[in-house]
Motif scaffolding. Sequence first.
Motif, mmCIF file in Angstrom:
data_model
loop_
_atom_site.group_PDB
_atom_site.id
_atom_site.type_symbol
_atom_site.label_atom_id
_atom_site.label_comp_id
_atom_site.label_asym_id
_atom_site.label_seq_id
_atom_site.Cartn_x
_atom_site.Cartn_y
_atom_site.Cartn_z
ATOM 1 N N VAL A 282 41.942 39.186 29.274
ATOM 2 C CA VAL A 282 43.301 39.583 29.201
ATOM 3 C C VAL A 282 44.144 39.386 28.417
ATOM 4 O O VAL A 282 45.150 39.978 28.133
ATOM 5 C CB VAL A 282 43.496 39.357 30.572
ATOM 6 N N ARG B 196 46.995 56.045 27.874
ATOM 7 C CA ARG B 196 47.436 54.923 28.358
ATOM 8 C C ARG B 196 47.502 53.624 27.492
ATOM 9 O O ARG B 196 46.909 54.004 26.381
ATOM 10 C CB ARG B 196 46.635 54.413 29.739
ATOM 11 N N THR C 270 44.934 45.061 42.938
ATOM 12 C CA THR C 270 44.794 46.130 42.189
ATOM 13 C C THR C 270 45.421 46.187 40.818
ATOM 14 O O THR C 270 46.357 45.519 40.770
ATOM 15 C CB THR C 270 45.175 47.433 42.893
ATOM 16 N N ALA C 271 44.933 46.765 40.076
ATOM 17 C CA ALA C 271 45.204 46.748 38.677
ATOM 18 C C ALA C 271 46.595 47.724 38.576
ATOM 19 O O ALA C 271 46.816 48.629 39.149
ATOM 20 C CB ALA C 271 44.350 47.670 37.688
ATOM 21 N N LYS D 65 45.271 45.584 27.735
ATOM 22 C CA LYS D 65 45.727 46.262 28.912
ATOM 23 C C LYS D 65 44.613 47.226 29.725
ATOM 24 O O LYS D 65 44.732 47.415 31.000
ATOM 25 C CB LYS D 65 46.870 47.533 28.708
ATOM 26 N N ALA D 66 43.845 47.797 28.985
ATOM 27 C CA ALA D 66 42.929 48.922 29.348
ATOM 28 C C ALA D 66 41.619 48.851 28.387
ATOM 29 O O ALA D 66 41.954 48.901 27.311
ATOM 30 C CB ALA D 66 43.435 50.381 29.683
ATOM 31 N N PRO D 67 40.308 49.218 28.926
ATOM 32 C CA PRO D 67 39.559 49.358 28.052
ATOM 33 C C PRO D 67 39.566 50.655 26.989
ATOM 34 O O PRO D 67 40.160 51.784 27.643
ATOM 35 C CB PRO D 67 38.234 49.603 28.983
ATOM 36 N N VAL E 271 37.464 39.222 33.167
ATOM 37 C CA VAL E 271 38.138 40.037 32.284
ATOM 38 C C VAL E 271 39.063 39.338 31.232
ATOM 39 O O VAL E 271 39.771 38.511 31.444
ATOM 40 C CB VAL E 271 38.948 41.154 32.978
ATOM 41 N N ARG F 193 38.898 38.596 38.938
ATOM 42 C CA ARG F 193 39.396 39.542 40.078
ATOM 43 C C ARG F 193 38.915 39.018 41.512
ATOM 44 O O ARG F 193 37.849 38.653 41.552
ATOM 45 C CB ARG F 193 39.067 40.744 39.704
ATOM 46 N N TRP G 206 47.511 53.008 21.826
ATOM 47 C CA TRP G 206 47.413 53.839 23.162
ATOM 48 C C TRP G 206 46.310 54.966 22.905
ATOM 49 O O TRP G 206 46.049 55.446 21.761
ATOM 50 C CB TRP G 206 48.946 54.479 23.093
ATOM 51 N N HIS H 289 46.360 50.450 25.708
ATOM 52 C CA HIS H 289 45.305 49.848 25.515
ATOM 53 C C HIS H 289 45.402 48.321 25.015
ATOM 54 O O HIS H 289 44.742 47.306 25.715
ATOM 55 C CB HIS H 289 44.281 50.315 24.813
ATOM 56 N N GLU I 252 49.454 49.972 37.218
ATOM 57 C CA GLU I 252 49.545 51.119 36.355
ATOM 58 C C GLU I 252 50.693 50.890 35.571
ATOM 59 O O GLU I 252 51.678 50.285 35.901
ATOM 60 C CB GLU I 252 49.667 52.357 37.126
#
Length: 266
Positions: free
Chosen positions: A86, A257, A147-148, A229-231, A84, A143, A254, A259, A150
Amino acid sequence: MAKLTLLYAKAALTGFTRRGDALPPSSSDVEVTVDPGRLSRYNRVCGFGARDELPITYPHVLGFESQLRLMTGPGFPFPLPGLVHVANRIRRRRPLRASEPLSLHVALADLRPHERGRQFDVVTTASVDGEEVWVDVSTYLRREGGTAKEPAPGAEAPAPTARWRLPADLGRRYADASGDRNPIHLHPLTAKAFGFPRAIAHGMWSKARCVAAFEGRLPDAYEVDVRFKAPIPLPGEVDFSAAPADGGWRFALWSDRPHLEGVISG
């Protein structure tokens, strides 16, 4: 481009058998020149204007094949699928011209623990006539449990400056310009094979698109540091926000969420 496709095929076939606790002491040195047609496609898909000056993110594209070769080469401890991206930090010491040949050096560095596994850096430097003019540090996470995180309760999106609509073929267009043909970015079917319900945008496209929004307002020498942060699913919409901060800028992408979050500093 064909060489990169073969490297991805090699990664898919051999990567899952890899195990190790150290990065190999390998590096790559290559002389590169800019293909005007490829640069033009990159500028269009990322939102940059047509200029002789290279976008700060463009030498990353020129070094991408060397980066991928190190991560698919002998002794690399992790399978490429599942890594990933990051974070990415780029510092430009002066403007780079499309007409300047660049000497690129790529190396793996700093394998270290992470709360969700292990992470390491791929460091790419660009020099002109022996002078280091540009440095790129991409951080990847392997990983291995955990867990990721939030967003913190109550976290709110910053006030948007613009809203961008991202078409379904964005990943294929960026792949054509950059050479990064990772299957998770190209088509829903290939993305599903790696656990994504839809294709996702390239992280380095999202960084480049954000930097393009500041075109004409940045100094000759500066640094851009982002955290992915997120796909971002394709097709989709994202809100871009930007605000002055400490003599530079803070920016974010954003939807429902975060990104991407980034900082531009001098």
